[in-house]
Design a protein around this motif. Structure first.
Motif, PDB file in Angstrom:
ATOM      1  N   SER A 327      -6.202  -7.060  -4.673  1.00 58.54           N
ATOM      2  CA  SER A 327      -6.956  -7.105  -2.872  1.00 58.54           C
ATOM      3  C   SER A 327      -5.412  -6.126  -2.400  1.00 58.54           C
ATOM      4  O   SER A 327      -5.995  -5.341  -1.861  1.00 58.54           O
ATOM      5  N   SER A 328      -4.319  -6.393  -2.508  1.00 56.76           N
ATOM      6  CA  SER A 328      -3.051  -5.558  -1.706  1.00 56.76           C
ATOM      7  C   SER A 328      -2.815  -4.317  -2.837  1.00 56.76           C
ATOM      8  O   SER A 328      -1.954  -3.441  -2.085  1.00 56.76           O
ATOM      9  N   PHE A 329      -3.344  -4.711  -4.130  1.00 59.11           N
ATOM     10  CA  PHE A 329      -3.016  -3.019  -4.681  1.00 59.11           C
ATOM     11  C   PHE A 329      -4.034  -2.089  -4.219  1.00 59.11           C
ATOM     12  O   PHE A 329      -3.859  -1.352  -3.763  1.00 59.11           O
ATOM     13  N   VAL A 330      -5.480  -2.942  -3.975  1.00 61.83           N
ATOM     14  CA  VAL A 330      -5.808  -1.625  -3.249  1.00 61.83           C
ATOM     15  C   VAL A 330      -6.125  -1.625  -1.918  1.00 61.83           C
ATOM     16  O   VAL A 330      -6.181  -0.334  -1.925  1.00 61.83           O
ATOM     17  N   THR A 331      -6.135  -2.053  -1.143  1.00 59.95           N
ATOM     18  CA  THR A 331      -6.265  -1.714   0.197  1.00 59.95           C
ATOM     19  C   THR A 331      -4.974  -1.029   0.307  1.00 59.95           C
ATOM     20  O   THR A 331      -4.741   0.097   0.980  1.00 59.95           O
ATOM     21  N   PHE A 332      -3.495  -1.224  -0.259  1.00 63.21           N
ATOM     22  CA  PHE A 332      -2.284  -0.370  -0.437  1.00 63.21           C
ATOM     23  C   PHE A 332      -3.294   1.419  -0.824  1.00 63.21           C
ATOM     24  O   PHE A 332      -2.968   2.379   0.157  1.00 63.21           O
ATOM     25  N   LEU A 333      -4.101   1.533  -1.521  1.00 67.91           N
ATOM     26  CA  LEU A 333      -4.041   2.380  -2.478  1.00 67.91           C
ATOM     27  C   LEU A 333      -5.059   3.170  -0.947  1.00 67.91           C
ATOM     28  O   LEU A 333      -5.301   4.739  -0.602  1.00 67.91           O
ATOM     29  N   LEU A 334      -5.939   2.883  -0.588  1.00 65.99           N
ATOM     30  CA  LEU A 334      -7.113   3.176   0.222  1.00 65.99           C
ATOM     31  C   LEU A 334      -7.080   3.487   2.104  1.00 65.99           C
ATOM     32  O   LEU A 334      -7.387   4.148   2.458  1.00 65.99           O
ATOM     33  N   LEU A 335      -5.683   2.712   1.873  1.00 63.65           N
ATOM     34  CA  LEU A 335      -5.564   2.368   3.181  1.00 63.65           C
ATOM     35  C   LEU A 335      -4.350   3.387   3.674  1.00 63.65           C
ATOM     36  O   LEU A 335      -3.784   3.861   4.694  1.00 63.65           O
ATOM     37  N   VAL A 336      -2.444   2.500   2.933  1.00 64.84           N
ATOM     38  CA  VAL A 336      -1.670   2.748   3.013  1.00 64.84           C
ATOM     39  C   VAL A 336      -0.735   3.695   2.862  1.00 64.84           C
ATOM     40  O   VAL A 336      -0.606   4.570   3.707  1.00 64.84           O
ATOM     41  N   ARG A 337      -1.176   4.520   1.861  1.00 63.03           N
ATOM     42  CA  ARG A 337      -1.439   5.506   0.978  1.00 63.03           C
ATOM     43  C   ARG A 337      -1.782   7.187   2.322  1.00 63.03           C
ATOM     44  O   ARG A 337      -1.041   7.769   2.206  1.00 63.03           O
ATOM     45  N   PRO A 338      -2.769   6.581   2.334  1.00 62.45           N
ATOM     46  CA  PRO A 338      -3.079   7.807   3.099  1.00 62.45           C
ATOM     47  C   PRO A 338      -2.006   7.746   5.178  1.00 62.45           C
ATOM     48  O   PRO A 338      -1.857   9.336   5.163  1.00 62.45           O
ATOM     49  N   PHE A 339      -2.159   6.830   4.905  1.00 60.17           N
ATOM     50  CA  PHE A 339      -1.421   6.669   6.583  1.00 60.17           C
ATOM     51  C   PHE A 339       0.081   6.910   6.116  1.00 60.17           C
ATOM     52  O   PHE A 339       0.037   8.016   7.286  1.00 60.17           O
ATOM     53  N   LEU A 340       0.428   6.951   5.101  1.00 62.10           N
ATOM     54  CA  LEU A 340       2.089   6.769   5.048  1.00 62.10           C
ATOM     55  C   LEU A 340       1.980   8.567   4.250  1.00 62.10           C
ATOM     56  O   LEU A 340       3.198   9.422   5.725  1.00 62.10           O
TER      57      LEU A 340
END
Ligand code: AMP
Ligand code: MG
Length: 427
Positions: A327-340
């Protein structure tokens, strides 16, 4: 995962729980990006060091590339009109290696020319050396017989065909790739103005967490697990050009969580945590962030990855990821990455998927949009990893991407599905 119902975890509250509706991923992403004003910091770096960074300037070309019409072959530059038939012999009156330049071509002459060398004035084609026969070489002026009829313009790379003087070749907000570094260099840039590194403070929550190296596998106490999220989150952040302050593991106590957040809010643009964003009484992220700033706790309609938190602590953004590793990995890729990426000034942060056939079936639809770990097979379709549990990190290693499966959808063998390669998400 401690996702206790608030009504049972807080016995003092007699009200039945009011469940907020799950938030669609696209809406969560839009709301998150609305908070991601690009950071003002910029720095000048050597073009050598700029891979993966985001340009903070438009790169305007001061020259044509190539700067001259030049040969794309080793051969002979000539005038097509001088050729009559395969017995045509031209005098070789000049030799033009790359890095030098020739002079006007006399009638019935050719210039020996090499790849990259400027086409001499008067020449309108290059004949590759394989289509020529050299005569009386070494005996004064050599002749060359042109065996094949030349066509005007052949084997000539035109001035400015890559870049025209005055063109913007790379734009502010573009993420630099190895090829773009080469392109920047081709118009003379040895230094580039790029967005500053996003300063991220990272910590994991959970009293069950132990660091590999600190406790040997044989000595692990019952209930203890190794902290895996810390490793992949740090690596993901570094790949996105962030500078990471790794604050390690914070115990499951409100005071410790508040103290960690307070320290992290200084000198950081983003505080990123994993775990503790459910609403059980061992989950202290919510009250701690609320004590210091503001928090939106979202239940996102995706699987894996439901709990997700966004807020602010002092000047810093706060993002709380779920504890379950996948969950952590996937939410990073889908949400945190575009945010960064957006914090660094990248405009287009959309994730592109490709249509591929499923070589598996997924007979049970879920209410949430699912991101299934799959990999491409030799037949050009997708295989599914057998265990899609949010705790099974092996799925993310075995897989080479995610199937983005809409809510309520089953998949039959052969159906076309949307595939997002990890190569797209990990770049
Ligand atoms: P939480 O969101 O804190 O309730 O955690 C959900 C699940 O993820 C639990 O099984 C935790 O043990 C696990 N977990 C939380 N943090 C980590 C971590 N850093 N590494 C590996 N597993 C974790
Ligand atoms: Mg926890």
């Amino acid at each position: 995962m401690s996702q206790a119902n608030p009504a049972t975890s807080m016995p003092s509250n007699p009200m039945p729980p009011v469940r907020a509706p799950l938030k669609p991923l696209d809406q969560a992403l839009a709301e998150l990006l609305a908070q991601a004003a690009p950071l003002p910091a910029v720095e000048r770096v050597s073009t050598f060091e700029a891979d993966g960074r985001v340009l903070a300037q438009d790169l305007l070309s001061g020259l044509d590339v190539p700067a001259h019409d030049n040969s794309s072959m080793d051969g002979y530059a000539l005038r097509c009109a001088d050729w009559a038939d395969a017995s045509t012999v031209l005098q070789v009156k000049q030799r033009i290696p790359a890095g030098s330049h020739g002079h006007a071509l006399a009638a019935m002459s050719a210039a020996r020319i090499f790849t990259g060398a400027p086409i001499p004035p008067g020449a309108d084609a290059v004949v590759m050396q394989e289509d020529c026969m050299t005569l009386n070489e070494g005996l004064g002026d050599a002749g060359v017989r042109i065996l094949v009829q030349p066509k005007p313009g052949q084997w000539i790379r035109r001035r400015g065909e890559d870049v025209a003087a005055g063109a913007v070749v790379l734009q502010r907000g573009e993420r630099l790739s190895p090829a773009s570094l080469g392109l920047a260099a081709s118009i003379g840039f040895d230094q580039l103005q790029v967005a500053g590194r996003v300063r991220v403070a990272l910590f994991s929550t959970g009293d069950e967490l132990v660091m590999p190296g600190e406790v040997a596998p044989a000595d692990m106490k019952p209930g203890a697990i190794y902290n895996s999220n810390r490793f992949f989150l740090r690596a993901l952040l570094l790949r996105l050009g962030c500078s990471v302050t790794d604050l390690g593991i914070v115990p499951d106590r409100l005071d410790a969580t508040v103290a960690a957040l307070q320290a992290a809010s200084q000198q950081h643009d983003l505080i990123l945590t994993s775990g503790g964003v459910s609403v059980g009484e061992e989950d202290h992220i919510k009250p701690a962030v609320q004590a210091l700033g503001e928090l939106n706790l979202w239940q996102i309609a995706i699987k894996p990855g439901k709990p997700f938190a966004y807020g602010r602590v002092g000047p810093a953004h706060f993002i709380g990821l779920p504890g379950n590793p996948v969950s952590s990995f996937v939410t990073f890729l889908l949400l945190v990455r575009p945010f960064l990426l957006r914090l660094q000034g990248v405009n287009d942060v959309t994730i592109k998927s490709i249509a591929l056939p499923a070589h598996f079936s997924w007979p049970k639809a879920d209410k949430r949009r699912e991101f299934l770990r799959v990999r491409r097979d030799a037949a050009g379709g997708l295989e599914l990893f057998g265990n899609q549990s949010s705790g099974v990190l092996t799925s993310a290693v075995w897989g080479d991407g995610l199937v983005d499966n809409p809510a309520g959808q089953t998949i039959a063998h052969g159906d076309t599905v949307r595939f997002i390669p990890f190569a797209e998400l990990l770049a």
